[in-house]
Design a protein around this motif. Structure first.
Motif, PDB file in Angstrom:
ATOM      1  N   LEU A 200      11.782  -5.744 -23.417  1.00  0.00           N
ATOM      2  CA  LEU A 200      11.358  -6.684 -22.390  1.00  0.00           C
ATOM      3  C   LEU A 200      12.038  -6.338 -21.067  1.00  0.00           C
ATOM      4  O   LEU A 200      13.155  -5.833 -21.046  1.00  0.00           O
ATOM      5  CB  LEU A 200      11.717  -8.115 -22.803  1.00  0.00           C
ATOM      6  N   ILE A 201      11.345  -6.617 -19.989  1.00  0.00           N
ATOM      7  CA  ILE A 201      11.874  -6.322 -18.657  1.00  0.00           C
ATOM      8  C   ILE A 201      12.794  -7.455 -18.211  1.00  0.00           C
ATOM      9  O   ILE A 201      12.434  -8.639 -18.315  1.00  0.00           O
ATOM     10  CB  ILE A 201      10.732  -6.149 -17.643  1.00  0.00           C
ATOM     11  N   ASP A 202      13.976  -7.072 -17.732  1.00  0.00           N
ATOM     12  CA  ASP A 202      14.907  -8.060 -17.172  1.00  0.00           C
ATOM     13  C   ASP A 202      14.521  -8.263 -15.708  1.00  0.00           C
ATOM     14  O   ASP A 202      14.956  -7.523 -14.824  1.00  0.00           O
ATOM     15  CB  ASP A 202      16.349  -7.556 -17.288  1.00  0.00           C
ATOM     16  N   HIS A 203      13.691  -9.257 -15.460  1.00  0.00           N
ATOM     17  CA  HIS A 203      13.166  -9.465 -14.108  1.00  0.00           C
ATOM     18  C   HIS A 203      14.262  -9.853 -13.122  1.00  0.00           C
ATOM     19  O   HIS A 203      14.171  -9.537 -11.934  1.00  0.00           O
ATOM     20  CB  HIS A 203      12.074 -10.534 -14.133  1.00  0.00           C
ATOM     21  N   ASP A 204      15.286 -10.539 -13.590  1.00  0.00           N
ATOM     22  CA  ASP A 204      16.396 -10.890 -12.694  1.00  0.00           C
ATOM     23  C   ASP A 204      17.101  -9.628 -12.214  1.00  0.00           C
ATOM     24  O   ASP A 204      17.457  -9.506 -11.034  1.00  0.00           O
ATOM     25  CB  ASP A 204      17.382 -11.803 -13.418  1.00  0.00           C
ATOM     26  N   ALA A 205      17.303  -8.681 -13.159  1.00  0.00           N
ATOM     27  CA  ALA A 205      17.965  -7.429 -12.786  1.00  0.00           C
ATOM     28  C   ALA A 205      17.096  -6.615 -11.834  1.00  0.00           C
ATOM     29  O   ALA A 205      17.592  -6.006 -10.878  1.00  0.00           O
ATOM     30  CB  ALA A 205      18.280  -6.618 -14.038  1.00  0.00           C
ATOM     31  N   VAL A 206      15.779  -6.626 -12.097  1.00  0.00           N
ATOM     32  CA  VAL A 206      14.859  -5.895 -11.221  1.00  0.00           C
ATOM     33  C   VAL A 206      14.881  -6.495  -9.814  1.00  0.00           C
ATOM     34  O   VAL A 206      14.929  -5.776  -8.803  1.00  0.00           O
ATOM     35  CB  VAL A 206      13.427  -5.929 -11.801  1.00  0.00           C
ATOM     36  N   GLU A 207      14.842  -7.832  -9.742  1.00  0.00           N
ATOM     37  CA  GLU A 207      14.854  -8.493  -8.434  1.00  0.00           C
ATOM     38  C   GLU A 207      16.155  -8.208  -7.702  1.00  0.00           C
ATOM     39  O   GLU A 207      16.159  -7.958  -6.487  1.00  0.00           O
ATOM     40  CB  GLU A 207      14.671  -9.995  -8.622  1.00  0.00           C
ATOM     41  N   ALA A 208      17.273  -8.231  -8.446  1.00  0.00           N
ATOM     42  CA  ALA A 208      18.569  -7.946  -7.823  1.00  0.00           C
ATOM     43  C   ALA A 208      18.614  -6.518  -7.302  1.00  0.00           C
ATOM     44  O   ALA A 208      19.148  -6.243  -6.221  1.00  0.00           O
ATOM     45  CB  ALA A 208      19.691  -8.188  -8.836  1.00  0.00           C
ATOM     46  N   HIS A 209      18.038  -5.582  -8.064  1.00  0.00           N
ATOM     47  CA  HIS A 209      18.007  -4.178  -7.641  1.00  0.00           C
ATOM     48  C   HIS A 209      17.169  -4.011  -6.369  1.00  0.00           C
ATOM     49  O   HIS A 209      17.555  -3.282  -5.440  1.00  0.00           O
ATOM     50  CB  HIS A 209      17.433  -3.320  -8.764  1.00  0.00           C
ATOM     51  N   ILE A 210      16.027  -4.708  -6.319  1.00  0.00           N
ATOM     52  CA  ILE A 210      15.159  -4.623  -5.141  1.00  0.00           C
ATOM     53  C   ILE A 210      15.873  -5.181  -3.915  1.00  0.00           C
ATOM     54  O   ILE A 210      15.827  -4.596  -2.822  1.00  0.00           O
ATOM     55  CB  ILE A 210      13.836  -5.376  -5.397  1.00  0.00           C
ATOM     56  N   LYS A 211      16.560  -6.314  -4.097  1.00  0.00           N
ATOM     57  CA  LYS A 211      17.276  -6.906  -2.970  1.00  0.00           C
ATOM     58  C   LYS A 211      18.403  -5.992  -2.495  1.00  0.00           C
ATOM     59  O   LYS A 211      18.621  -5.854  -1.286  1.00  0.00           O
ATOM     60  CB  LYS A 211      17.843  -8.259  -3.384  1.00  0.00           C
ATOM     61  N   ALA A 212      19.118  -5.370  -3.449  1.00  0.00           N
ATOM     62  CA  ALA A 212      20.211  -4.473  -3.076  1.00  0.00           C
ATOM     63  C   ALA A 212      19.673  -3.263  -2.323  1.00  0.00           C
ATOM     64  O   ALA A 212      20.257  -2.818  -1.325  1.00  0.00           O
ATOM     65  CB  ALA A 212      20.968  -4.033  -4.324  1.00  0.00           C
ATOM     66  N   ALA A 214      16.886  -3.128  -0.583  1.00  0.00           N
ATOM     67  CA  ALA A 214      16.419  -3.570   0.735  1.00  0.00           C
ATOM     68  C   ALA A 214      17.600  -3.771   1.688  1.00  0.00           C
ATOM     69  O   ALA A 214      17.536  -3.405   2.872  1.00  0.00           O
ATOM     70  CB  ALA A 214      15.625  -4.864   0.594  1.00  0.00           C
ATOM     71  N   ALA A 215      18.686  -4.337   1.143  1.00  0.00           N
ATOM     72  CA  ALA A 215      19.875  -4.548   1.974  1.00  0.00           C
ATOM     73  C   ALA A 215      20.459  -3.218   2.422  1.00  0.00           C
ATOM     74  O   ALA A 215      20.926  -3.074   3.566  1.00  0.00           O
ATOM     75  CB  ALA A 215      20.903  -5.359   1.198  1.00  0.00           C
ATOM     76  N   ALA A 216      20.439  -2.222   1.524  1.00  0.00           N
ATOM     77  CA  ALA A 216      20.970  -0.905   1.868  1.00  0.00           C
ATOM     78  C   ALA A 216      20.143  -0.260   2.972  1.00  0.00           C
ATOM     79  O   ALA A 216      20.680   0.363   3.901  1.00  0.00           O
ATOM     80  CB  ALA A 216      20.998  -0.020   0.629  1.00  0.00           C
ATOM     81  N   VAL A 217      18.824  -0.394   2.887  1.00  0.00           N
ATOM     82  CA  VAL A 217      17.945   0.166   3.917  1.00  0.00           C
ATOM     83  C   VAL A 217      18.198  -0.510   5.253  1.00  0.00           C
ATOM     84  O   VAL A 217      18.288   0.153   6.308  1.00  0.00           O
ATOM     85  CB  VAL A 217      16.470   0.006   3.500  1.00  0.00           C
ATOM     86  N   LEU A 218      18.322  -1.840   5.245  1.00  0.00           N
ATOM     87  CA  LEU A 218      18.577  -2.562   6.489  1.00  0.00           C
ATOM     88  C   LEU A 218      19.921  -2.155   7.094  1.00  0.00           C
ATOM     89  O   LEU A 218      20.047  -1.975   8.314  1.00  0.00           O
ATOM     90  CB  LEU A 218      18.560  -4.075   6.218  1.00  0.00           C
ATOM     91  N   SER A 219      20.914  -1.995   6.228  1.00  0.00           N
ATOM     92  CA  SER A 219      22.239  -1.595   6.709  1.00  0.00           C
ATOM     93  C   SER A 219      22.191  -0.203   7.307  1.00  0.00           C
ATOM     94  O   SER A 219      22.783   0.062   8.371  1.00  0.00           O
ATOM     95  CB  SER A 219      23.248  -1.647   5.565  1.00  0.00           C
ATOM     96  N   ARG A 220      21.467   0.713   6.655  1.00  0.00           N
ATOM     97  CA  ARG A 220      21.348   2.076   7.158  1.00  0.00           C
ATOM     98  C   ARG A 220      20.611   2.107   8.488  1.00  0.00           C
ATOM     99  O   ARG A 220      21.010   2.822   9.432  1.00  0.00           O
ATOM    100  CB  ARG A 220      20.635   2.948   6.123  1.00  0.00           C
TER     101      ARG A 220
END
Length: 233
Positions: A200-212, A214-220
């Motif tokens: 099963l897909i851990d959607h919370d982990a996937v969402e956290a990865h996407i947010k991280a 996105a934050a890295a791209v914004l920071s860069r």
């Protein structure tokens, strides 16, 4: 439902909805409207409706009863392949008895979903053999005894809990406290992955990865902007 039971339901509604007005002939009219239904079904419908609104009409009771009956039929997951020795009319009658028994609550979701081969193993509530449904119970036992014993339920989303609303196996998904006619997408996805042998897909982990990410791209991008401003100055 008898006339006395209709009076009981009217009194039940009056107790649950003290602001609702009743006339002298209200129980008589309600009795005619609710006559096709069992008093226990009507009482359960009154409780459900009273939890969400201050007034109750007989039409709303009928609607609630029909929805609950439809839900029980749906959850029963009925499969009936018939009997080669039966006529078409006999097969149709047997299927009607199974559907009616499921709607009456004489069979739990697991009793038909698992397609038990032995009619005597049909799950019935205490006293069903001696109450108003005794004849239906016997007919349902006989009909369900002819059902296939190798039913595969791995593709049924309701055979597993829902991670979105917390619905238990065999129960419908809900949104805002109301029963859904379909299941939540995550429940359907979990069912398909489980049937395919996939984790099963851990959607919370996937969402956290996407947010991280996105934050890295914004920071860069922010660092690049600062470098360009420094070079320009």
């Amino acid at each position: 439902m008898t006339e006395e039971e209709a009076v009981q339901i009217a009194e039940y509604v009056a107790a649950a909805c003290p602001a609702q007005k009743f006339g002298e002939y209200t129980p008589d009219v309600w009795g005619e409207i609710l006559a096709p239904y069992a008093v226990d079904e009507a009482r359960a419908a009154v409780i459900a409706i009273a939890r969400r609104q201050p007034f109750i009409s007989p039409a709303e009771i009928v609607t609630e009863i029909r929805e609950r009956r439809a839900e029980r039929i749906e959850l029963a997951n009925i499969v009936y392949d018939g009997n080669p020795n039966e006529t078409g009319a006999q097969s149709a009658a047997a299927l009607r008895e199974i559907v009616r028994a499921a709607a009456d609550g004489l069979t739990g979701p697991s009793s038909i979903r698992n397609s038990l081969g032995a009619a005597e193993r049909l799950a019935l509530p205490p006293g069903a053999d001696h109450g108003p449904y005794s004849g239906r119970a016997a007919a349902a036992r006989a009909a369900i005894g002819k059902m296939p014993s190798n039913r595969d339920t791995s593709s049924d989303p309701r055979s597993r809990p829902c991670r979105r609303c917390g619905a238990a196996p065999g129960a419908s998904c809900t949104t805002g406290g109301r029963r859904r006619r379909d299941v939540h997408p995550i429940r359907l996805e979990d069912t398909r992955r489980a049937a395919a042998g996939l984790p099963l897909i851990d959607h919370d982990a996937v969402e956290a990865h996407i947010k991280a990410a996105a934050a890295a791209v914004l920071s860069r991008n922010h660092d690049d902007d600062q470098e360009q401003e420094a070079e320009a100055s």
